[in-house]
Design an enzyme around this catalytic site. Sequence first.
Site, PDB file in Angstrom:
ATOM      1  N   GLY A 177      -0.541   7.007  -1.124  1.00 18.47           N
ATOM      2  CA  GLY A 177      -1.248   5.739  -0.930  1.00 18.47           C
ATOM      3  C   GLY A 177      -1.771   5.133  -2.211  1.00 18.47           C
TER       4      GLY A 177
ATOM      5  N   GLY B 196       0.167   4.116  -4.721  1.00 16.30           N
ATOM      6  CA  GLY B 196       1.152   3.205  -5.320  1.00 16.30           C
ATOM      7  C   GLY B 196       2.056   3.839  -6.359  1.00 16.30           C
ATOM      8  N   SER B 197       2.387   5.131  -6.186  1.00 11.41           N
ATOM      9  CA  SER B 197       3.187   5.795  -7.225  1.00 11.41           C
ATOM     10  C   SER B 197       4.532   5.103  -7.444  1.00 11.41           C
ATOM     11  CB  SER B 197       3.387   7.276  -6.906  1.00 11.41           C
ATOM     12  OG  SER B 197       4.153   7.419  -5.741  1.00 11.41           O
TER      13      SER B 197
ATOM     14  N   ASP C 108       1.301  -3.934  -3.261  1.00  9.31           N
ATOM     15  CA  ASP C 108       1.291  -2.864  -4.265  1.00  9.31           C
ATOM     16  C   ASP C 108       1.823  -3.363  -5.607  1.00  9.31           C
ATOM     17  OD1 ASP C 108       0.470  -1.376  -2.142  1.00  9.31           O
ATOM     18  OD2 ASP C 108       1.891   0.255  -2.420  1.00  9.31           O
TER      19      ASP C 108
HETATM   20  C1  MEV Z   1       0.727   0.310   1.388  1.00  8.89           C
HETATM   21  O1  MEV Z   1       0.067   0.529   0.159  1.00  8.89           O
HETATM   22  C2  MEV Z   1       0.016  -0.748   2.181  1.00  8.89           C
HETATM   23  C3  MEV Z   1       0.628  -1.099   3.529  1.00  8.89           C
HETATM   24  O2  MEV Z   1      -0.136  -2.194   4.035  1.00  8.89           O
HETATM   25  C4  MEV Z   1       2.076  -1.482   3.407  1.00  8.89           C
HETATM   26  C5  MEV Z   1       2.312  -2.796   2.670  1.00  8.89           C
HETATM   27  O3  MEV Z   1       1.392  -3.598   2.524  1.00  8.89           O
HETATM   28  O4  MEV Z   1       3.466  -3.043   2.292  1.00  8.89           O
HETATM   29  C6  MEV Z   1       0.492   0.043   4.510  1.00  8.89           C
END
Ligand code: MEV
Length: 309
Positions: free
Chosen positions: A101, A103-104, A148
């Site tokens: 989560g 953003g790698s 991201d």
């Molecule tokens: C991923 O960092 C965030 C999500 O909302 C997916 C996206 O926005 O593409 C889960």
Amino acid sequence: MTLAYASGKAILFGEHAVVYGRPAIAVPITEVQAQAIVEDAPSGQGIRIIAQDLHRDYLLRDAPPDDPLRVTVTNTLQHLHRALEQDITLTISSTIPVACGLGSGAAVATAVVRALARHFGHPLEADEVSDIVFETEKLHHGTPSGIDNTVIAFEKPVYFVRDQTLEVFKVSYPFLLAIADTGIASPTKIAVGDVRRAWQADPVKYEEIFDEIGTLTTMARQAIESGATEALGQLMDANQRLLRLLKVSSPELESLIAAAKQGGALGAKLSGGGRGGNMIALVTPQTKDRVSMMLRLAGAKSVITTEVH
Ligand code: MEV
């Protein structure tokens, strides 16, 4: 030799709902970074990619067409009006845990785009970098919102609504976050795909949840801009309740969230795709050590404290 970096990111509000056009807030996390090095190589070598953390060393021409690094390099060279027939070695490493989560994928791609652009003497604007990385993001999960690549390429807090003009905003009243890792890798693609299927099965219910998350995100922006830290914490808790309804939380995330609250965090929620990966807790200079300790005792694999400014 040319070197470039890109930071990780954390989503503060609005993950998942952002895929459906609602606003989200994300900030760069400079404590974790991806790095890319471009070096000239002997004539005839072609483009060699060394991904140190993944223990991979291969030639671009041998990679499958949907290999994220192949796609990133190819799109960047096209954007720079350079032929694909280059003799270079691209070495990539990252301190951002994969599928957590933070953003790698987008950070690695951003570092690669920046390094190639500098190497060929044509540094790119943040929006150009973001557009190239967005194409790579589509490989990581089919329907990315674009948040991201945007927050990582611009390196500023963003209030993001997909397909709208980007709003970067100033955090006039800095605040502290503890970011804790469940240690469970959870590819965004799976969580995003599950939410999509659930939305297709019950669009009315899911649209309502997305609307509520959107409202919280707008309120959170006001709280950040006015330095209303306690209100910000409550909004994080409210966002987490809605993420539970989207079924993207997990027992491990919940136990870290409970531990953070016990330690005195003003608010806590998962961050990013969910299911595993990281959670964030709003802390103060007085509570940050206790919250970090509680998070570790509850099984966090790592805890970073960062100031959002
Ligand atoms: C991923 O960092 C965030 C999500 O909302 C997916 C996206 O926005 O593409 C889960």
